[in-house]
Write a protein that holds these residues in place. Structure first.
Motif, PDB file in Angstrom:
ATOM      1  N   ALA A  27      -0.521 -15.536   0.580  1.00  0.00           N
ATOM      2  CA  ALA A  27      -1.036 -14.390   1.337  1.00  0.00           C
ATOM      3  C   ALA A  27      -0.841 -14.559   2.835  1.00  0.00           C
ATOM      4  CB  ALA A  27      -2.519 -14.178   1.029  1.00  0.00           C
ATOM      5  N   ARG A  64       2.649 -13.532   3.651  1.00  0.00           N
ATOM      6  CA  ARG A  64       2.788 -12.069   3.609  1.00  0.00           C
ATOM      7  C   ARG A  64       2.144 -11.435   4.841  1.00  0.00           C
ATOM      8  NH1 ARG A  64       0.845 -12.976  -1.487  1.00  0.00           N
ATOM      9  NH2 ARG A  64      -1.034 -11.706  -1.210  1.00  0.00           N
ATOM     10  N   LEU A  87       4.319  -2.113  -0.304  1.00  0.00           N
ATOM     11  CA  LEU A  87       3.302  -3.164  -0.338  1.00  0.00           C
ATOM     12  C   LEU A  87       1.891  -2.579  -0.379  1.00  0.00           C
ATOM     13  CD1 LEU A  87       2.934  -6.298  -0.150  1.00  0.00           C
ATOM     14  CD2 LEU A  87       2.557  -5.965   2.286  1.00  0.00           C
ATOM     15  N   GLU A 111      -0.494  -4.536  -2.862  1.00  0.00           N
ATOM     16  CA  GLU A 111      -1.128  -5.709  -2.255  1.00  0.00           C
ATOM     17  C   GLU A 111      -2.594  -5.850  -2.675  1.00  0.00           C
ATOM     18  OE1 GLU A 111      -1.881  -8.982  -0.822  1.00  0.00           O
ATOM     19  OE2 GLU A 111       0.150  -8.316  -0.279  1.00  0.00           O
ATOM     20  N   ALA A 134      -2.985  -5.973   3.357  1.00  0.00           N
ATOM     21  CA  ALA A 134      -2.683  -4.546   3.231  1.00  0.00           C
ATOM     22  C   ALA A 134      -3.009  -3.797   4.518  1.00  0.00           C
ATOM     23  CB  ALA A 134      -3.457  -3.954   2.056  1.00  0.00           C
TER      24      ALA A 134
END
Length: 206
Positions: A12, A15, A39, A43, A49
């Protein structure tokens, strides 16, 4: 470093870094929007997000705007909607400014630090939208008023300074002292000029 590759990472943190980076890579903007929007549908980590929505907003994505608004005005965790306010402050777009003004005015956030954060974002720490601060300098919530007053900067334009001087001249027990303090915070030569003009043209207000 390839943000479009890392956006699919199992980690995470990777990302999060990737979605944050995309807005600062002009070479990835075209492909980045569709990746960020996809996404948002998949997500599972809310902060990833939300940051993806922020980057999508920066690239003029309506879907990104809708996501940020849903976090800001929904009934989710307070810390996430506060994070949304901080992201709006970073964006510098018309949408972001309008949302911050809405937060500052909203009954939903009465007695809440999010109104204070929105005003700070509208002031010198963010948009430098000083006219938007004026209605809040005499707010019934003391900390809201403090944030509005402290949000002024030395680059406050002449027309806003004149509005503050006019409030000072009213002698209103709430707004006049607040305007006085805002003028002190601004502290520019333009303030001195306006105050001098006011003292010379209003004999009872010297």
């Amino acid at each position: 470093y390839s943000p479009l590759y890392e956006i699919s990472s199992a980690d995470a943190v990777d990302r999060y870094s990737a979605v944050k980076a995309i807005r600062f890579r002009p070479d990835l903007h075209v492909r980045g929007v569709s990746n960020l929007e996809r996404l948002l549908d998949a997500e599972g980590e809310q902060r990833v997000a939300l940051e993806a929505a922020g980057s999508a907003c920066a690239l003029n994505s309506a879907k990104g705007q809708d996501y940020i608004s849903s976090v800001l005005w929904g009934d989710g965790p307070t810390d996430l909607s506060m994070e949304a306010i901080l992201i709006l402050t970073e964006l510098g777009t018309t949408f972001a400014r309008d949302e911050l003004v809405r937060v500052a005015r909203a009954d939903k956030f009465k007695g809440d630090e999010r109104r204070q954060a929105a005003l700070w974002g509208l002031g010198k720490a963010g948009f430098e939208a000083y006219a938007d601060l004026v209605p809040f300098i005499g707010d019934e919530e003391e900390n809201v008023a403090y944030h509005a007053i402290a949000g002024f900067g030395p680059d406050t334009p002449s027309e806003v300074i004149q509005i503050l001087v006019d409030l000072l001249l009213t002698g209103d027990p709430q707004n006049a002292p607040a305007a006085s303090e805002a003028l002190r915070v601004i502290g520019s030569p333009e303030v001195l000029r306006h105050l001098t003009d006011a003292a010379q043209s209003h004999s009872g207000a010297r």
